[in-house]
Design a protein around this motif. Structure first.
Motif, PDB file in Angstrom:
ATOM      1  N   LEU A 340     -64.624 -88.111 -59.455  1.00  0.00           N
ATOM      2  CA  LEU A 340     -64.211 -87.906 -60.845  1.00  0.00           C
ATOM      3  C   LEU A 340     -63.095 -86.881 -60.825  1.00  0.00           C
ATOM      4  N   GLU A 343     -58.574 -84.903 -64.822  1.00  0.00           N
ATOM      5  CA  GLU A 343     -58.211 -85.433 -66.136  1.00  0.00           C
ATOM      6  C   GLU A 343     -59.302 -86.334 -66.712  1.00  0.00           C
ATOM      7  N   GLU A 344     -60.307 -86.688 -65.899  1.00  0.00           N
ATOM      8  CA  GLU A 344     -61.386 -87.562 -66.355  1.00  0.00           C
ATOM      9  C   GLU A 344     -62.633 -86.795 -66.800  1.00  0.00           C
ATOM     10  N   ASP A 347     -63.806 -86.599 -70.940  1.00  0.00           N
ATOM     11  CA  ASP A 347     -64.508 -87.715 -71.570  1.00  0.00           C
ATOM     12  C   ASP A 347     -65.827 -88.062 -70.886  1.00  0.00           C
ATOM     13  N   ARG A 348     -65.934 -87.737 -69.596  1.00  0.00           N
ATOM     14  CA  ARG A 348     -67.125 -88.145 -68.835  1.00  0.00           C
ATOM     15  C   ARG A 348     -67.603 -87.011 -67.932  1.00  0.00           C
ATOM     16  N   GLY A 353     -67.544 -90.484 -61.253  1.00  0.00           N
ATOM     17  CA  GLY A 353     -66.234 -91.089 -61.101  1.00  0.00           C
ATOM     18  C   GLY A 353     -66.247 -92.545 -60.684  1.00  0.00           C
ATOM     19  N   TYR A 419     -66.740 -96.472 -64.265  1.00  0.00           N
ATOM     20  CA  TYR A 419     -67.196 -95.119 -63.925  1.00  0.00           C
ATOM     21  C   TYR A 419     -68.710 -95.130 -63.708  1.00  0.00           C
TER      22      TYR A 419
END
Length: 531
Positions: A340, A343-344, A347-348, A353, A419
């Protein structure tokens, strides 16, 4: 097409870095630094020293020591000589140590001097022919003028690997191993059963290094610090070797001592740092944290165990200039399978990832049928990074590899974008009253209480519930201590009633192995005596 059989090997990576940047510092440990040329030459000397003992390509050589430049040279020397490196947790003693040395058929052990007596206590009846100093005691280091080291309790005076690597002619060693040959027997952590030796060929490790470089944005100018144990695949194969492959200057510490970490990040302007959550958590809470300038840090990686979302949120808020990477996988896949990226995270934050460059995943049910997004299932892998199977364990190999896919034992949920989010280890899912409960979900709910420092949730056999949800809790020092009833009420306000712990047990610490992985089997043994 290249006819060099070393091109796709671990050894080939170091040789190319030494040609590209011979005078750049490759590795610093304690008061010693090695340029890429010096490291390359040291590896050749060490490889020649090992072969001079009568060892032959394919023989297993165990490394039993803490982090050091000698430990890194030992792995690279084995790779160059065609020997199979067997990393051994330096905390193992007695029967656990004997099992690994015996199951692997180890012929030589490279040991820190202080640990050598442990090898002598268990070597009777094993194939071990040589026990050699991995490095010397400080008084016997090369250049000190002190006598050569001898291993305490062995009666073997001898030249340590570091001493052999440090001076003398550089031998010609021939062509070296092919990329299909074994580089390492990488033993699993054994959190639920005896460790298994994952057979890692050179080509699997090189594919894993390329995946790490791509997914984690590793660069030659990152100025990485590595302090997690090199016997563990993450520190060695996700960070040290990929960074040497791109020509970075690596600072290596013996262990993740937090005051020393803070001092070195500030003093050496460290830009990249990998830690297990078991180190990130106390670092984030350390009283001296604000006294150190950590502004040079740009990349922070975590993995080897699950990071509580609440801790991750605190770290990201405290260090907004740092990009956090969640690294997920297991020994058998080299060990990185998903990442992950920074920048991810917004949101998560709970996700591990998406698959890295050379890994393909599916999420399947017990019959091997792929499940739709949002449905829990086991993640299975297909990848050139995968091991060839388990050493001398054909039944366990057949159980793990089915229809061309490796079965991980991890229960995950995939979303529509691919993801993954880890639900639990399949063996850690709790059957309470006939309903399955993910221990991680309960742990996150307990962890959201401000007085909780650590938590582990297990199922304890119960006549009424089949398994009773039970939480082991470590409290934060100095925080008002909640009662068990108050913690249960806290969880009840967040989860369905059947997920709420039936019992909360307060402990001073949770059992973990040296890689930071929680040993739930020990908690189950402890709980069985207090029902």
């Amino acid at each position: 097409m290249s006819d060099d059989p070393r091109a796709g090997t671990v050894d080939g990576l170091l040789r190319r870095s030494a040609r590209r940047a011979p005078d750049r510092v490759a590795l610093t440990f304690a008061d010693r630094s090695w340029t890429y040329r010096q490291l390359d030459e040291a590896v050749s000397r060490a490889a020649g020293h090992l072969l001079g003992l009568g060892l032959r390509p394919g023989d297993r050589v165990a490394a039993y020591g803490r982090n050091s430049d000698a430990y890194a040279i030992a792995f690279l020397a084995c790779a160059r000589a065609g020997l199979v490196h067997v990393p051994v947790n330096h905390a193992l003693t007695g029967e656990e140590l004997r099992y690994l040395l015996g199951q692997s058929g180890t012929r030589a052990v490279l040991s820190d001097p202080a640990l050598a007596p442990e090898v002598e206590r268990v070597r009777d009846g094993l194939a071990v022919e040589h026990v050699l100093p991995l490095r010397e005691d400080p008084a016997g280091l090369p250049g000190s003028g002190s006598p050569k080291a001898s291993l305490p309790g062995t009666g073997f005076p001898g030249t340590g690997l570091l001493e052999a690597a440090s001076a003398g002619p550089v031998p010609e060693l021939g062509t070296g191993p092919a990329d299909t040959e074994l580089a390492q027997l990488l033993y699993t952590s054994g959190t639920t059963s005896r460790p298994k030796g994952a057979m890692m060929p050179h080509r699997a490790l090189v594919h894993a290094y390329l995946s790490a470089l791509h997914a984690l944005d590793l660069r030659e100018d990152d100025r990485p610090l590595i302090c997690m144990p090199l016997y563990h695949s993450a520190a060695l194969h996700v960070f040290l070797l990929p960074y040497l492959a791109v020509g970075a200057s690596v600072l290596l510490l013996e262990s993740p001592d937090i005051p020393e970490l803070l001092r070195r990040i500030e003093g050496d302007r460290i830009g990249s740092l990998f830690l297990a959550p078991t180190v990130w958590v106390p670092l984030a809470n350390h009283p001296d944290l604000d006294r150190h300038d950590l502004s040079s840090l740009r990349k922070a990686q975590y993995g080897a165990s699950i990071m509580p979302v609440a801790v991750l949120d605190r770290l990201r808020a405290r260090y907004p200039q740092v990009g956090f990477y969640n690294c997920f996988g297991q020994s058998e896949i080299g060990p990185l399978s998903t990442v992950l990226r920074p920048e991810e995270h917004l949101d998560r934050p709970a996700s591990c990832g998406r698959p890295v460059l050379f890994v393909e995943t599916r999420v399947v049910d017990r019959t091997g049928t792929e499940v739709p997004p949002g449905t829990p299932g086991e993640v299975v892998y297909r990848s050139p990074q995968l091991c060839l199977g388990y050493w001398d364990s054909p039944e366990q190999t057949a159980e793990a590899f089915k229809d061309g896919w490796f079965h991980s034992g991890d229960l995950v949920v995939a979303d529509e974008a691919g993801y993954l989010t880890v639900v639990d280890r399949i063996k850690d899912v709790i059957n309470t009253g006939g309903v399955l409960v993910a221990s991680r979900e309960v742990e996150e709910a307990v962890y959201s209480h401000p007085a909780v420092a650590e938590v582990a949730v297990i199922g304890v056999p119960d006549e009424k519930w089949i398994e009773a949800v039970t939480a082991f809790v470590v409290l934060r020092p100095g925080s008002p201590a909640p009662t068990a009833a108050e913690l249960i009420a806290h969880v009840r306000s967040r989860l369905a009633p059947f997920k709420v712990p039936k019992k909360v047990l307060f402990v001073t610490e949770l059992p973990r192995n040296q890689s930071g992985k929680l040993l739930k089997r020990e908690l189950r043994d402890r709980a069985s005596g207090i029902r």
